[in-house]
Design a protein around this motif. Structure first.
Motif, PDB file in Angstrom:
ATOM      1  N   UNK A 153      -2.014 -11.401  -2.540  1.00 54.33           N
ATOM      2  CA  UNK A 153      -0.678 -11.003  -2.649  1.00 54.33           C
ATOM      3  C   UNK A 153      -0.782  -9.689  -3.144  1.00 54.33           C
ATOM      4  N   UNK A 154      -1.830  -8.804  -3.249  1.00 57.37           N
ATOM      5  CA  UNK A 154      -1.935  -7.507  -3.728  1.00 57.37           C
ATOM      6  C   UNK A 154      -1.883  -6.519  -2.506  1.00 57.37           C
ATOM      7  N   UNK A 155      -2.006  -6.986  -1.229  1.00 59.48           N
ATOM      8  CA  UNK A 155      -2.237  -6.016  -0.118  1.00 59.48           C
ATOM      9  C   UNK A 155      -0.811  -5.396   0.214  1.00 59.48           C
TER      10      UNK A 155
ATOM     11  N   UNK B 256       5.771  -4.294   1.765  1.00 57.09           N
ATOM     12  CA  UNK B 256       5.541  -3.818   0.207  1.00 57.09           C
ATOM     13  C   UNK B 256       4.958  -2.630   0.010  1.00 57.09           C
ATOM     14  N   UNK B 257       4.789  -1.902   0.783  1.00 54.05           N
ATOM     15  CA  UNK B 257       4.011  -0.555   0.583  1.00 54.05           C
ATOM     16  C   UNK B 257       4.913   0.212   0.044  1.00 54.05           C
TER      17      UNK B 257
ATOM     18  N   UNK C  76      -3.058  -1.528   4.548  1.00 55.89           N
ATOM     19  CA  UNK C  76      -3.084  -2.655   4.252  1.00 55.89           C
ATOM     20  C   UNK C  76      -4.618  -3.356   4.761  1.00 55.89           C
ATOM     21  N   UNK C  77      -4.973  -2.756   5.999  1.00 57.96           N
ATOM     22  CA  UNK C  77      -6.280  -3.424   6.558  1.00 57.96           C
ATOM     23  C   UNK C  77      -7.340  -2.945   5.638  1.00 57.96           C
ATOM     24  N   UNK C  78      -7.727  -1.833   5.257  1.00 57.94           N
ATOM     25  CA  UNK C  78      -8.750  -1.147   4.229  1.00 57.94           C
ATOM     26  C   UNK C  78      -8.866  -1.903   3.033  1.00 57.94           C
TER      27      UNK C  78
END
Length: 257
Positions: free
Chosen positions: A139-141, A146-147, A155-157
């Motif tokens: 949920x923190x990604x 949400x960025x 997101x991927x990193x």
């Protein structure tokens, strides 16, 4: 009082002496975890290997600012606060910096209890008094919706890096530790249960439920009000501990608290 933060361009001392990028250095109360309420000196480093969308220290991660300080100067500033024998090394992620170990060693030699607040993805050998490990949940990604900074470029990193069970287990084995999870809602509990089970399998140390803490996500009093009771009820349901965010309750989102 907070140190003066500058841009991310390194302001390094002319010598090769140990130094750290310091975003804030201040005296306050520990607001979270087993030592909540304890007067402490906070040393907040800048820089992080993750990018939680709800990061409450935005100027150490998404837009890192700092003043580069020699470790000797950090220690001098810490010792100027004569009413505290606890130090909290936080971030960002303080353990990305090699000289974080030097600082912890120096403070330990002066008989300070040092809490290191870490996301649990990096292990360091240092005289840490309390490893406050806050693993980051899915949920923190920072997904595109949400960025706070862009369109999900991190997101991927973030997702690839946010959990390292080996580092997590090593921290638990070598230090007095607490596992502190930022909870956005009941949907986080399945992952929390899974992570706790995984680290219990990987670590030699026993992790009692009393060392697993649930903390409501929120950077302001109003945001905490939306989740506080729900997270407290989840702690009771699962047998874990609830931890407040005392500094937010007292000072809202003021810097240097």
């Amino acid at each position: 009082m907070p140190v003066n933060a500058v841009s991310t361009d390194d302001q390094k001392p002319a010598t090769d002496e140990p130094s750290l990028p310091i975003n804030e250095l201040f005296y306050s109360l520990q607001g979270e975890g087993k030592l909540a309420g304890v007067p402490s000196v906070f040393v907040r480093t800048s820089g992080c290997n993750l990018r939680c969308w709800f990061c409450d220290s935005y100027h150490t991660s998404w837009e890192p600012t700092h003043a580069q300080m020699a470790v000797d100067d950090v220690v001098d500033e810490v010792t100027s606060y004569t009413d505290a024998d606890h130090v909290v090394l936080t971030g960002g992620e303080p353990l990305i910096h090699d000289d974080a170990v030097t600082l912890v060693e120096r403070l330990d030699a002066l008989d300070y209890h040092v809490t290191v607040e870490t996301n649990g993805t990096i292990y360091r050998d240092a005289p840490i008094g309390l490893a406050s490990i806050s693993p980051k949940l899915a949920s923190s990604t920072p997904t595109p919706e949400k960025d706070p900074k862009g369109d999900g470029e991190w997101a991927d990193r973030h997702e690839d890096r946010r959990v390292d069970i080996d580092a997590f287990a090593a921290l638990v084995d070598d230090y007095d530790a607490q596992l502190k999870f930022v909870v956005t809602g009941p949907e986080d509990m399945a992952e929390i249960e899974s992570l706790v089970a995984d680290v219990r399998d990987a670590a030699d140390a026993t992790i009692p439920d009393s060392d697993v803490l649930l903390m409501p996500e929120g950077m302001t009093r109003d945001e905490l009000d939306e989740r506080r009771n729900e997270v407290a009820e989840l702690a009771m349901e699962y047998g874990y501990r609830y931890t407040p965010r005392l500094h937010v309750d007292l000072w809202n989102d003021a810097p240097g608290t």
